[in-house]
Design a protein around this motif. Sequence first.
Motif, mmCIF file in Angstrom:
data_model
loop_
_atom_site.group_PDB
_atom_site.id
_atom_site.type_symbol
_atom_site.label_atom_id
_atom_site.label_comp_id
_atom_site.label_asym_id
_atom_site.label_seq_id
_atom_site.Cartn_x
_atom_site.Cartn_y
_atom_site.Cartn_z
ATOM 1 N N UNK A 1 41.056 36.711 35.946
ATOM 2 C CA UNK A 1 42.009 37.206 35.055
ATOM 3 C C UNK A 1 42.869 37.725 35.832
ATOM 4 N N UNK A 2 44.125 37.683 36.065
ATOM 5 C CA UNK A 2 45.527 37.935 36.845
ATOM 6 C C UNK A 2 45.277 40.045 36.517
ATOM 7 N N UNK A 3 45.486 39.729 38.169
ATOM 8 C CA UNK A 3 45.965 41.668 38.174
ATOM 9 C C UNK A 3 47.558 42.165 37.814
ATOM 10 N N UNK A 4 47.769 41.038 37.338
ATOM 11 C CA UNK A 4 49.497 41.761 36.435
ATOM 12 C C UNK A 4 49.453 41.919 35.205
ATOM 13 N N UNK A 5 50.430 42.329 34.842
ATOM 14 C CA UNK A 5 49.811 42.635 33.053
ATOM 15 C C UNK A 5 51.625 42.873 32.721
ATOM 16 N N UNK A 6 52.564 41.367 32.005
ATOM 17 C CA UNK A 6 53.391 42.049 31.385
ATOM 18 C C UNK A 6 53.784 42.902 30.287
ATOM 19 N N UNK A 7 54.912 43.566 30.742
ATOM 20 C CA UNK A 7 55.323 44.352 29.805
ATOM 21 C C UNK A 7 57.083 43.728 29.273
ATOM 22 N N UNK A 8 58.002 44.840 28.649
ATOM 23 C CA UNK A 8 59.410 44.178 28.451
ATOM 24 C C UNK A 8 60.088 44.429 29.217
ATOM 25 N N UNK A 9 59.734 45.499 30.557
ATOM 26 C CA UNK A 9 61.122 45.573 31.305
ATOM 27 C C UNK A 9 60.266 44.990 32.480
ATOM 28 N N UNK A 10 59.403 43.641 32.190
ATOM 29 C CA UNK A 10 58.760 42.995 34.039
ATOM 30 C C UNK A 10 57.057 43.237 33.722
ATOM 31 N N UNK A 11 56.442 43.595 34.855
ATOM 32 C CA UNK A 11 55.052 43.431 34.992
ATOM 33 C C UNK A 11 54.671 44.626 36.018
ATOM 34 N N UNK A 12 53.462 44.813 35.630
ATOM 35 C CA UNK A 12 53.031 45.819 36.450
ATOM 36 C C UNK A 12 51.413 45.044 36.829
ATOM 37 N N UNK A 13 51.378 45.504 38.588
ATOM 38 C CA UNK A 13 49.999 44.552 38.946
ATOM 39 C C UNK A 13 49.374 45.588 39.626
ATOM 40 N N UNK A 83 49.174 51.148 41.541
ATOM 41 C CA UNK A 83 49.556 50.159 40.564
ATOM 42 C C UNK A 83 51.305 49.933 40.924
ATOM 43 N N UNK A 84 52.230 49.282 40.708
ATOM 44 C CA UNK A 84 52.938 48.357 41.265
ATOM 45 C C UNK A 84 53.974 48.390 39.369
ATOM 46 N N UNK A 85 54.699 48.604 39.444
ATOM 47 C CA UNK A 85 55.926 48.454 38.850
ATOM 48 C C UNK A 85 56.849 46.917 39.607
ATOM 49 N N UNK A 86 57.049 46.046 38.691
ATOM 50 C CA UNK A 86 58.271 45.259 39.279
ATOM 51 C C UNK A 86 59.033 43.921 37.901
ATOM 52 N N UNK A 87 60.254 44.604 37.867
ATOM 53 C CA UNK A 87 61.785 44.938 36.963
ATOM 54 C C UNK A 87 61.988 43.548 37.169
#
Length: 105
Positions: A1-13, A83-87
Amino acid sequence: MDPWRHSTAGIRVALRVTPRGGRDGIDGIETLADGRCVMKVRVRAIAEGGEANRAVTELLAKALGVPKAKVRLLSGATSRLKQVAVEGDPNSLGEALRILTSAKL
């Protein structure tokens, strides 16, 4: 399982950060006692005045090849768990994280 999630703007880690870790680097993936997966990150900066948070966002930006402005802290400003967001393109960012963490497993 990955510690990041995809979103429309990028990923959340999801991160577990070690301030004053002796070096700046990504140490792989860890499963916490509650079952959550996090990416382990260490920075040389101390955890005062937001220095460690700044170092984490700069480290991730450099590792992923994105501008620093595209990486922002979502939660955990005073905690080791963040929690960090990367665009950016979620697929290429996810693949880059997979490569960065797979060498550490």
